[in-house]
Structure formats: structure tokens, C-alpha cells
Design a protein around this motif. Structure first.
Motif, PDB file in Angstrom:
ATOM      1  N   PRO A  38       0.895  -1.248   0.053  1.00 35.55           N
ATOM      2  CA  PRO A  38      -0.085   0.053  -0.101  1.00 35.55           C
ATOM      3  C   PRO A  38       0.835   1.251   0.101  1.00 35.55           C
ATOM      4  O   PRO A  38       0.205   2.440  -0.483  1.00 35.55           O
ATOM      5  N   VAL A  39       2.097   1.168   0.447  1.00 35.97           N
ATOM      6  CA  VAL A  39       2.875   2.483   0.063  1.00 35.97           C
ATOM      7  C   VAL A  39       4.226   1.807  -0.559  1.00 35.97           C
ATOM      8  O   VAL A  39       5.042   1.271  -0.156  1.00 35.97           O
ATOM      9  N   ALA A  40       3.997   2.119  -2.073  1.00 37.86           N
ATOM     10  CA  ALA A  40       5.266   1.572  -2.766  1.00 37.86           C
ATOM     11  C   ALA A  40       6.306   2.862  -2.937  1.00 37.86           C
ATOM     12  O   ALA A  40       6.163   3.765  -2.434  1.00 37.86           O
ATOM     13  N   HIS A  41       7.605   2.337  -3.481  1.00 40.09           N
ATOM     14  CA  HIS A  41       8.687   3.157  -3.693  1.00 40.09           C
ATOM     15  C   HIS A  41       9.244   2.805  -5.009  1.00 40.09           C
ATOM     16  O   HIS A  41       9.329   1.931  -5.641  1.00 40.09           O
ATOM     17  N   THR A  48      10.965   8.288  -5.057  1.00 43.85           N
ATOM     18  CA  THR A  48       9.427   8.682  -4.906  1.00 43.85           C
ATOM     19  C   THR A  48       8.678   7.635  -4.111  1.00 43.85           C
ATOM     20  O   THR A  48       8.728   6.555  -4.335  1.00 43.85           O
ATOM     21  N   TRP A  49       7.685   8.138  -3.195  1.00 47.19           N
ATOM     22  CA  TRP A  49       6.648   7.229  -2.632  1.00 47.19           C
ATOM     23  C   TRP A  49       5.352   7.332  -3.053  1.00 47.19           C
ATOM     24  O   TRP A  49       4.899   8.123  -3.724  1.00 47.19           O
ATOM     25  N   LEU A  50       4.558   6.179  -2.710  1.00 46.83           N
ATOM     26  CA  LEU A  50       3.277   6.121  -3.446  1.00 46.83           C
ATOM     27  C   LEU A  50       2.293   5.586  -2.508  1.00 46.83           C
ATOM     28  O   LEU A  50       2.320   4.216  -2.445  1.00 46.83           O
ATOM     29  N   PRO A  51       1.642   6.207  -1.770  1.00 43.51           N
ATOM     30  CA  PRO A  51       0.629   5.229  -0.842  1.00 43.51           C
ATOM     31  C   PRO A  51      -0.890   5.618  -1.777  1.00 43.51           C
ATOM     32  O   PRO A  51      -1.093   6.392  -2.499  1.00 43.51           O
ATOM     33  N   VAL A  52      -1.522   4.283  -1.818  1.00 48.89           N
ATOM     34  CA  VAL A  52      -2.775   4.280  -2.422  1.00 48.89           C
ATOM     35  C   VAL A  52      -3.943   3.862  -1.927  1.00 48.89           C
ATOM     36  O   VAL A  52      -4.952   3.952  -2.300  1.00 48.89           O
ATOM     37  N   GLY A 306       6.482   1.860   8.406  1.00 51.02           N
ATOM     38  CA  GLY A 306       7.788   1.098   8.224  1.00 51.02           C
ATOM     39  C   GLY A 306       8.479   1.208   6.912  1.00 51.02           C
ATOM     40  O   GLY A 306       9.384   0.879   6.426  1.00 51.02           O
ATOM     41  N   CYS A 307       7.822   2.498   6.300  1.00 55.73           N
ATOM     42  CA  CYS A 307       8.681   3.047   4.966  1.00 55.73           C
ATOM     43  C   CYS A 307       9.671   4.266   5.607  1.00 55.73           C
ATOM     44  O   CYS A 307       9.283   5.278   6.162  1.00 55.73           O
ATOM     45  N   LEU A 316       4.006  11.010  -4.179  1.00 56.27           N
ATOM     46  CA  LEU A 316       2.870  11.162  -4.793  1.00 56.27           C
ATOM     47  C   LEU A 316       1.585  10.997  -4.039  1.00 56.27           C
ATOM     48  O   LEU A 316       1.410  10.103  -3.176  1.00 56.27           O
ATOM     49  N   LEU A 317       0.617  11.891  -4.039  1.00 61.77           N
ATOM     50  CA  LEU A 317      -0.746  11.916  -3.370  1.00 61.77           C
ATOM     51  C   LEU A 317      -1.826  11.613  -4.140  1.00 61.77           C
ATOM     52  O   LEU A 317      -2.458  12.681  -4.611  1.00 61.77           O
ATOM     53  N   PRO A 318      -1.870  10.468  -4.655  1.00 65.58           N
ATOM     54  CA  PRO A 318      -3.258  10.016  -5.439  1.00 65.58           C
ATOM     55  C   PRO A 318      -4.515  10.159  -5.042  1.00 65.58           C
ATOM     56  O   PRO A 318      -4.972   9.051  -4.536  1.00 65.58           O
TER      57      PRO A 318
END
Lengths: 404, 66
Positions: A38-41, A48-52, A306-307, A316-318
Motif C-alpha cells: 500500500p505504500v510503494a517506492h 518517490t513514494w506512493l500511498p494508495v 515502516g517506510c 505522490l498523493l493520488p
């Protein structure tokens, strides 16, 4: 000028929001990440990080301590020493952090409050009718190019009191800022060095200084914070923001909604038969096809679920992904025009809630109302030719449409 | 039934005002407040629930009065 990146093979560890697969259809990517990572890198763009998940997107939006808005468009270039330092940023208030943010925002809020926006509805409706008149009699139109894209552009131009015929100039600026994220730092610098946009705005400011008008430009020139007129950089930055933030975004929302209706006969028929459903339908279309993904920079090292986030990392804030989270929206991937419970975050959450949300909503509603009155029945004439924009604002840039 | 708007949470999405202008108004900055001290006439209770269920910031709540 743009260097294409290698295609993404692993979305959890190497995502790229400009990858053709994301551009064409990001929803399955987010859905898969939601259950697996759920929080990609990604190492791209310098990290860049990506929470979804909805909760994580909301948590970041509310956390102005660990995330700064100093830059909200991910690119190869992080804000440099030439830019205004935090908390103001280059385009206040979207790039501002507390406490300056509240002052810069408060200044603009009255111009975008519901009652101020209501006053623009007749102009918008007339504009939509004019655009529809221009395509009258044709059985093939492009709903994006012939209709949607003109609406927000001309509304913002009117609000700022700029010449309506400058529409094309604006369009080019916007493309440069929002869609050329692949541009190399050198190329971007070269474009910025030309300072074309700055010169254009300075000319409009000078005209307004010589002859004040009843418009947003004169309003900004007249505005004060703590008894002081705004810095020229602040006025210019806010105008750029209104152009950039007010046009592509709403164009995308109108286009995506027409695209949905063109390919969904039952929704088209229902809206034509039940015009009173429009305000509810507009919220659902905004939820399902929210155009805007924001971004933050990590303000200081910290651990998020944990990230190990490091100062200066992008995030990124999608909001479009948050809007499709089944934990919050049952049948999240279905468009239910009469969805009664719809706390969507299409306009963001927290202190940076889109200041133009009332304006965008009005434009979308009026654009759909007028289109449906004129053309209650239409379909995609070439579904494969529909092209979606790349970058953080997602919408169809061409919608070949057959009027039935 | 009464409704209340948490001014700390409200960010001016104006969803409540759009759904139930009989119950909510917005100030000149676009922040919402409850009309009539939040009193909800029986015929508007459904609209009040809709306003609560559509606030993106969870800023609106219902207080049941005896």
C-alpha cells in the motif's frame, strides 16, 4: 526534448506515473498495490513514494509537519535555491506551508466561495451554448477538443481579466508545466530561462496597475497581508497557480465525464430523464474520475508505516486512488450516479483543499447540463483513439464522439 | 435532532451547503456553519444525514436531542 524512461515492470518498487500503462489505466495498478504494497517506492525522479489507500493518502494530506508542499509536481528537478523558500513557495498558497499558507489562502477564499462562483454561472452557461452552437449540425465531434477544453480556460481568463484571445498562449504554458515531467533538468532550465510566462503576466499586471478592473488580477494587486501589499513574486505565483490549477484539471473532469456518458448508455439515458440527479451524479463522476494527483516532499526523515522516508524524497498523493478504495467506497470501481454516501477527496483533503472546487463543480455541472440538453444521445466513434494525458492531471485529451 | 459543524475540521468543501442549504450556510470564506443553532426539523432529518455522510473531512455530526 523528452527522454522516455524504461517501461515499468514492477509497480511496487519501480512505479512511474508517466508510464503508458499508468496513463492508459491506472486503476488496476492501484488496486493491486492496495492489497500487496500500500505504500510503494520507486527510485525514479530521485526517489518517490506512493500511498494508495484512502487512509494513508488522507494521513499524508493532514500531516504538514512531515510533508511540505514546497513543490507539488514531481519532476527531475526539486525546488532549487532560485525558488522562493518555504513557507511561501513558487505558487502560493498551493506551495505554501503553515503558518504562511493560511494567510495566503484566506486572501483568495472569498473569490472562490459558493456565492462568488454563482455569479459566474450565467457566463459559463452562455459559453457552453456558444461552443455547442459552433458544432451544431455535425455528427462527428471531439468532446474534449471542441468542447471541454475551452470551458475552464475561458472562465479563468475571464476571472483574471486577461484577453480571451490569449487562450492558446495559456494552453502552451500549462502543457509545459504539467506534462513535460520527463524533460531533462537542462531542457527545463532552458525553458524557464526564457521566462516567457513571467513576461506575459508582468505585461497584464502593468495594464491592470495603469487601469484597475473589477477582476481577480486587480483584486490580487490590491490585496494585503498584515498591512503590506503582496510581493510581486507572490502575485505572479498565484496567477500562475490559478491558470495551471484551474484549467487542465476541470477540462479533465468535464472530458472524463463525457467519455463515461458516451460509453455508458444507461447512465446517459438516466441523466437525460432525471436532470435533478445531476448534482449527485457530478459528485460521483468526480469521485470515479478524479483528475488530480498531488505531490509532497518529505520535510524530515521519518518512518511512515515502516517506510523509511528521507528528507527531500518525493511522495505522490493520488486522491484518485483514495477515491477507489473499497474500504471507504463500496463498489468503488462502479460508477453509481445516485451514490448517496460519497465523501470523495477529488479536491484533496485538509488545508490544501482545492480552492477552486466550487468553481470546478459549477463548470462541470453546467457543461454536462448544456451538453445533455443539446445532445442527450451520443457515443464514442473510435474508443481506441481516446488519449489520456500523462502526468499528475489525468483526463482524456481527445474524445472522438458520434452524435446519435 | 441537531447538527453541528466542527470548525477545526471544516475545509470549505461546501458539500453540506449544496445538499442541505436549509440547514447549513457558508461564510464569506466558504467555511460552513449550521443554521438555527443546528436545529433539524423532522422533515429535514434525511438531508442532515446526507450532509454528514458526504463531508470529506468528517466535520459534521448529528446530536440526537431527547
Amino acid at each position: 526534448m523528452t527522454a522516455r524512461r524504461p517501461p515499468v515492470t514492477d509497480w511496487a518498487t519501480d512505479f512511474d506515473h508517466t508510464d503508458p500503462q499508468w496513463v492508459a489505466d491506472p486503476y488496476p495498478i492501484w488496486e493491486a498495490l492496495r492489497t500487496t504494497c500500500p505504500v510503494a517506492h520507486s527510485d525514479r525522479y530521485g526517489g518517490t513514494w506512493l500511498p494508495v489507500r484512502h487512509d494513508d493518502v488522507a494521513a499524508v494530506a493532514y500531516d504538514t509537519e512531515h510533508f511540505t508542499s514546497r513543490s507539488v509536481v514531481v519532476s527531475e528537478v526539486r525546488p532549487g535555491s532560485n525558488d522562493l523558500p518555504a513557507p511561501i513557495g513558487v505558487a502560493p498558497p498551493i506551495t505554501s506551508d503553515p503558518p504562511f499558507h493560511a494567510m495566503a489562502r484566506r486572501l483568495l477564499l472569498p473569490a472562490f466561495a459558493p456565492k462568488a462562483v454563482e455569479a459566474l454561472e450565467p457566463f459559463t452557461r452562455e459559453l457552453c451554448r456558444e461552443l455547442l452552437d459552433a458544432i451544431e449540425g455535425r455528427d462527428q465531434v471531439d468532446a474534449a477538443v471542441d468542447y471541454a477544453r475551452h470551458i475552464p480556460l475561458r472562465v479563468i481568463v475571464k476571472m483574471l481579466g486577461f484577453p480571451q484571445e490569449d487562450a492558446d498562449v495559456f494552453r502552451r504554458f500549462i502543457r509545459m508545466v504539467l506534462e513535460d515531467v520527463d524533460m531533462s533538468p537542462e531542457d527545463r532550465q532552458a525553458v524557464e530561462d526564457e521566462r516567457e510566462l513571467e513576461h506575459y503576466i508582468d505585461a497584464r499586471i502593468a495594464e491592470h496597475q495603469a487601469e484597475p478592473q473589477d477582476d481577480l488580477t486587480s483584486f490580487l494587486l490590491d490585496a494585503e497581508i498584515d498591512g503590506q501589499k503582496l510581493e510581486p513574486d507572490h502575485v505572479r505565483g498565484t496567477m500562475v497557480l490559478l491558470m495551471i490549477a484551474g484549467i487542465d484539471t476541470t477540462w479533465s473532469a468535464i472530458g472524463a465525464s463525457l467519455w463515461h456518458l458516451a460509453r455508458t448508455p444507461q447512465d446517459r439515458k438516466r441523466l437525460a430523464a432525471e436532470p435533478a440527479l445531476m448534482p449527485t451524479a457530478v459528485e460521483e463522476l468526480l469521485r470515479a474520475y478524479a483528475p488530480v494527483t498531488m505531490a509532497r516532499l518529505v520535510a524530515k526523515d521519518f518512518d511512515f508505516h515502516g517506510c523509511p522516508m528521507k528528507e527531500g524524497d518525493w511522495l505522490l498523493l493520488p486522491f484518485p486512488a483514495a477515491n477507489r478504495d473499497p474500504e471507504v467506497f463500496p463498489d468503488a470501481d462502479q460508477v453509481l450516479l445516485d451514490r448517496v454516501e460519497n465523501r470523495h477527496g477529488a479536491f484533496g483533503l485538509g488545508i490544501h483543499r482545492c480552492i477552486g472546487s466550487n468553481l470546478a463543480r459549477m463548470e462541470l455541472r453546467v457543461a454536462l447540463e448544456e451538453w445533455m440538453l443539446r445532445y442527450p444521445d451520443f457515443e464514442l466513434s473510435d474508443p481506441a483513439a481516446v488519449a489520456w494525458s500523462a502526468g499528475q492531471v489525468r483526463g482524456p485529451r481527445t474524445i472522438p464522439t458520434r452524435i446519435l | 435532532m441537531r447538527v453541528q459543524v466542527d470548525g477545526e475540521k471544516c475545509q470549505g468543501h461546501n458539500r453540506c451547503y449544496a445538499i442541505a442549504p436549509e440547514l447549513f450556510d457558508v461564510d464569506e470564506l466558504g467555511f460552513a456553519f449550521a443554521l438555527h443553532d443546528g436545529a433539524v426539523p423532522a422533515e429535514l432529518e434525511e438531508k442532515a444525514r446526507m450532509a454528514v455522510a458526504n463531508c470529506p473531512e468528517f466535520a459534521i455530526s448529528i446530536v440526537e436531542t431527547p
